[in-house]
Structures are given as C-alpha cells and as structure tokens.
Design a protein around this motif. Structure first.
Motif, short mmCIF file in Angstrom:
data_model
loop_
_atom_site.label_atom_id
_atom_site.label_comp_id
_atom_site.label_asym_id
_atom_site.label_seq_id
_atom_site.Cartn_x
_atom_site.Cartn_y
_atom_site.Cartn_z
N GLY A 1 3.22 -11.76 -7.60
CA GLY A 1 2.54 -12.53 -6.56
C GLY A 1 1.04 -12.34 -6.63
O GLY A 1 0.50 -11.97 -7.67
N GLU A 2 0.41 -12.61 -5.47
CA GLU A 2 -1.05 -12.58 -5.41
C GLU A 2 -1.51 -11.51 -4.43
O GLU A 2 -0.94 -11.38 -3.34
CB GLU A 2 -1.55 -13.95 -4.96
N VAL A 3 -2.53 -10.76 -4.82
CA VAL A 3 -3.06 -9.72 -3.93
C VAL A 3 -3.74 -10.39 -2.74
O VAL A 3 -4.62 -11.24 -2.90
CB VAL A 3 -4.08 -8.83 -4.69
N LEU A 4 -3.27 -10.01 -1.53
CA LEU A 4 -3.90 -10.53 -0.32
C LEU A 4 -5.13 -9.71 0.04
O LEU A 4 -6.20 -10.23 0.34
CB LEU A 4 -2.93 -10.41 0.86
N ASP A 5 -4.97 -8.40 0.05
CA ASP A 5 -6.10 -7.51 0.31
C ASP A 5 -5.76 -6.12 -0.22
O ASP A 5 -4.61 -5.85 -0.59
CB ASP A 5 -6.48 -7.47 1.81
N VAL A 6 -6.77 -5.28 -0.29
CA VAL A 6 -6.59 -3.96 -0.90
C VAL A 6 -6.95 -2.89 0.09
O VAL A 6 -7.80 -3.09 0.98
CB VAL A 6 -7.43 -3.81 -2.19
N GLY A 7 -6.32 -1.72 -0.04
CA GLY A 7 -6.59 -0.61 0.84
C GLY A 7 -7.84 0.14 0.43
O GLY A 7 -8.44 -0.15 -0.62
N PRO A 8 -8.24 1.13 1.27
CA PRO A 8 -9.42 1.93 0.93
C PRO A 8 -9.23 2.58 -0.45
O PRO A 8 -8.12 2.92 -0.81
CB PRO A 8 -9.44 3.00 2.02
#
Ligand SMILES: NC(=O)c1ccc[n+]([C@@H]2O[C@H](COP(=O)([O-])OP(=O)(O)OC[C@H]3O[C@@H](n4cnc5c(N)ncnc54)[C@H](OP(=O)(O)O)[C@@H]3O)[C@@H](O)[C@H]2O)c1
Length: 493
Positions: free
Chosen positions: A237-244
């Motif tokens: 799939g597609e990365v929505l957002d990334v963590g710290p």
C-alpha cells in the motif's frame, strides 16, 4: 601555495533517490543547511543546470558565489567551485558523491574539497569547512529528512501530514473473535492511531493471503493469534504518515511489508518500518502482496536451507500453489531436478508451466513410489502438507536427504523421532520465514532477489485470485478447498 584538502563522509538513513533529489538542487542548501541564511540562483537559470551560480549569505553575514561545474544523475555526483567570496577560500573546488548502501535503504555521502588559504589561516579554514560546513551539513540534512524533507516546505503537504499524525484514521478490519471455520472472519470498523516511534501508517491496497492465516483462524497456534485477533502477515500500500525518527520513508511512498505479528487483514495499519520494503515502478501492489512472503520463503528454503544447486533432487508439494509455483520456477532455474505433487490434472499443467519437470498427480498423499521411480529419492523435500503426508515424505527421502517441514495444510505434524531420522541419516527442519528476514537489511536483500527474479523472468508473473477484504471468508474457503492455484489476495478497496 599548497592546497588544503578536506574529506568527510557519512551514512544517511534514507534511500539514495531521496538524498539526491535534495542535493542535486544546487539551491536547496538554504532549506536544510543551518549556516546558509538565504540563497538564490543568478540570471534566472535552473538550479540543476551546469554553469548556474548560487549567490548566498551565511548566518554570520559572509557572502559567497559558487558555480555548479558538473552534475551526474547517473553517478550521483556534483562538483562546484567558489567564484568569489568574503571568506578567504581560494581555488575552492568541492565534490559531492552519493552511493547506495547495499541494503538499498541508506545512502553513503562523500563530501571532499581542495582549496588554498592565506598563510597562517590553513587550520582555521580547514576546520571551518570540515566542521562548520560538512559535518554540520550532514547533521542538518539528516534532521531535515526526519522532519519530512521537501514536503515540510510545502504548506499544504505539511498541514495534511500534521493533521494525519495527530488523529486516528478509520479502517475496515477483519476480526476473529472465536477460532473456527472461515465464517469466523468478521468485518468490523476500527480506528488506527497515529504511528508510534519507528512505525509507518499504511493505507493498504492489497493483502496477501497465506496458509498460515488459516492455521491462526482455526486456533492451531493460539499464542500467535490471541483472541480477538486479526490474521494476515503481509500487505502492500501507500504510506500515510510516519512516526517520530522515521527518515527512510515519506508519506506517499509505495511499500510492501511482511512481519511476524498478524494483523494485515485491514485497510489501514501501523507497522515497524523495519518490516517494509519500498516498491519500485516494476512491481505493482497486488504482485507485491501476492509474492513477498512467499517469494522470500522460496528464497530462503532453496538457497539457505536446501542449498539447492544443479542436479539437486527437489520434491515440492502443492506445486501449483502460492509458494509451490515460485519454488518450482526458481529451483528449476538453479538446475535442480524438480518433482512436484498436485491434486488435479488442471493443477499439473500450471505446475509444469512454472518449471516443475515431473508432476505427480495425487489427491491422497501417495507419491513416494513415483519419486523413487523418477529419481531414486529426493535430496530436499519442501513440505507444506503436514501430517497426512508424514510417512510418504519419509519414504520419499533419499539417504542423507533434508525434509523441510514448511507447513501443515493437512493437519499438524506428529512428532518426528530422532531414531526415525537416523535410520536413513536424514535431517529435518521446521523453519519460519520471519527468522530469515530478522533484520531490515536481510528483508531488503531477499525482497530484492525476488523482484529481480520477476524482472529477469526466472519467476513468471504471479497468478493471483483477488477478493474484496470483506470476502475474506470466501478466500479462506477457496484456499482450503484445494481448488486454488497461485496466490490469493484481499483488496481493502
Ligand atoms: N514456514 C514458512 O516460512 C512458510 C512460509 C509460507 C508458506 N508456508 C507453508 O507453505 C505451504 C503453502 O502455502 P501457500 O500459502 O502457498 O498455500 P497453497 O500452496 O497455495 O495452498 C495450499 C495447497 O496445499 C495443498 N493441500 C494438500 N492437502 C490439503 C488439505 N488437506 N487442505 C488444504 N490444502 C491442501 C493443496 O494443493 P494440492 O491440492 O495440489 O495438493 C492446496 O492448494 C503451507 O503449508 C504454508 O503454511 C510456510
């Protein structure tokens, strides 16, 4: 006047395309390098055109003009020189070189220069270039990437990112609340929180179905899927957002993942970045979800465990299935003598198309006599059948052979006694794919070998049957019916 030389290098935790996309822009340094206050390209030229001049001011008020001398997108190298400056660096020529680190997710950055200085200022200016420009630049670029790189500059992109990081995202998820038949796979709604440190939140487009998911649903390995639980070990799939702290992926990146904790039967999921591989243009999401775990399995079974080479006599069960087709094709290309079992003539054709040279058609696990007549036994048996084929597998083994018990589609294997093994001097192993991709670098290397094998035509395009995510019960029923061939994939839609 002797030339001074300064050389510094570092490794950036981001793929080369990402780092190069920033550095090839000769005017990007005022976005990421803290010593640069403001920079512009003279004469309206573009900032990646050889001959363009960047005119910039440093935070301490100094002023420098530098010209781009060369730029190679192929080799990831750029060279530039100071045209004039209020700092006394003379005949300054610098080169930036990037190289991919072998795991493909990190970048080696080499920054070197030579220059002359007024007498007595050698050490001071060397120090300024080495620490104030290069080492500070490495640290600044790393931080810039952590903050989201160029996306951070675009206000719309950053506000979307900030919003999504702050809020949960709703998802459709398959839950098992009671172990049992396929209808125990129930569709529910859930909220997926923002990704934690080291995680990425993925909007999934394709979820791979593996026979392991059936064992988990049935409650055969309850420690692996405590209730209520969501099966599924891989998706794309597609990365929505990334963590710290995540710098190697950005929102919008296409990825696939496999990991040792179930939960992939869902539309949105947080996973550790160490489980992920970035997908290139040549691999679509369905292919990735259909073949990452199964391809990695074929890779470690043939290469590491089976040590298959030209002439190795290999017996593959379920030769028309997800793992089976990949194993047959790869083993055949390695020069092995490939024998496979399937339960129907229709499956026999598919197995043959995928490189299975001797297909044994049997629906009731009788194959050892055929194996002895074809090849006087098997050096390596790749067994996903389990208990119903236990005695036949032992019979089929050649002396000193290796029985790789991959799975148990017919039921959990009864214990194997050492005395039994010693009677033919054979070995037995019970491996799990996740142990063979225990580090991010191992995962990247194995995944790359799988994609490469597709690109080179060693593995044929994967045959997939797709189901909507909510139809997971139908997908499981199909897999258990022994009618499916190739790989099954769920589409969250
Ligand atoms: N340990 C690991 O690292 C690892 C990783 C991936 C997969 N696996 C194992 O590899 C095997 C293949 O997995 P897959 O996902 O690719 O599945 P698959 O081979 O596509 O499907 C299972 C196949 O097993 C055969 N089978 C024989 N007896 C069966 C029975 N009683 N019920 C259902 N199927 C039966 C069927 O083929 P025929 O009708 O042609 O016999 C069926 O099509 C599984 O055992 C799985 O657990 C292990």
């Amino acid at each position: 006047m002797a030339l001074q030389k300064v050389v510094r290098s570092t490794v950036i935790d981001a793929p080369i395309e990402r780092v190069w996309a920033i550095l090839r822009d000769f005017n990007s340094h005022d976005q990421w390098h803290e010593v640069v206050a403001q920079s512009s390209i003279e004469d309206g030229k573009t900032s990646d055109r050889v001959g363009c001049v960047r005119n910039f001011t440093l935070q301490d008020g100094n002023h420098i003009r530098e010209m781009l001398l060369s730029l190679s997108d192929k080799d990831h190298i750029s060279t530039y020189t100071i045209v004039d400056a209020t700092v006394p660096l003379q005949r300054y020529v610098a080169t930036i070189t990037l190289k991919p680190v072998t795991d493909g997710q990190r970048t080696f950055w080499h920054w070197a220069s030579s220059f002359a200085t007024p007498p007595g200022m050698e050490a001071q200016l060397r120090d300024m270039v080495a620490h104030g420009v290069y080492e500070a630049g490495f640290a600044n670029l790393k931080r810039y990437l952590q903050l989201g790189g160029p996306a951070q500059k675009a206000s719309s992109a950053s506000s979307v990112r900030a919003q999504s990081q702050a809020s949960p995202v709703s998802a459709v998820t398959i839950k098992v609340r009671e172990y049992g038949e396929a209808l125990q796979l129930r569709t529910e709604n859930s909220d997926v929180p923002p990704p934690g440190p080291g995680e990425v939140r993925i909007r999934q487009t394709a979820v791979g179905v593996n026979y392991l998911d059936v064992y988990l649903r049935k409650g055969w390995i309850p420690d692996f899927l405590p209730l209520p639980g969501t099966p599924g070990m891989e998706a794309a799939g597609e990365v929505l957002d990334v963590g710290p702290d995540v710098t190697s992926l950005l929102p919008g990146d296409r990825v696939a993942y496999m990991g040792p904790i179930p939960g992939a039967y869902t539309s949105v999921r947080n996973v550790p970045v160490a489980w992920t591989v970035r997908l290139g243009a040549g691999i679509d999401d369905i292919t990735a979800a259909a073949s990452l775990l199964k391809g990695v399995t074929a890779d470690y079974v043939l290469r590491d465990l089976g040590r298959v080479q030209a002439g190795t006599r290999v017996l593959v069960h379920a030769a028309a299935g997800g793992v089976g087709t990949l194993v047959c094709a790869w083993a055949s290309r390695m020069g092995a003598l490939v024998m496979g079992t399937v339960s129907s003539q229709a499956k026999a054709r598919i197995a043959r198309d995928h490189g299975c040279q001797h297909v044994i058609v049997t629906a009731n696990y009788e194959f050892s006599a055929a194996v002895h007549s074809i090849a006087q036994g098997a050096d390596v048996i790749i067994d996903g059948l389990g208990d119903a084929a236990r005695e036949e597998n032992f019979e089929a083994l050649a002396p000193c052979g290796h029985w790789i018990s991959l799975g148990q589609a017919s039921g959990p294997l009864q214990p194997i006694s050492p005395d039994w093994l010693v009677s033919k001097s054979v070995t037995f192993s019970r491996p799990v794919a996740f142990a063979y991709v225990a580090t991010h670098s191992m995962l990247n290397q194995r995944a790359e070998r799988v994609w490469q094998a597709f690109r080179e035509g060693i593995l044929l395009p994967v045959q997939t049957e797709t189901f909507a995510l909510k139809d997971a019960p139908a997908a499981h029923a199909r897999l258990e019916s022994r009618q499916s061939t190739g790989s099954l994939v769920l589409l969250p839609g």
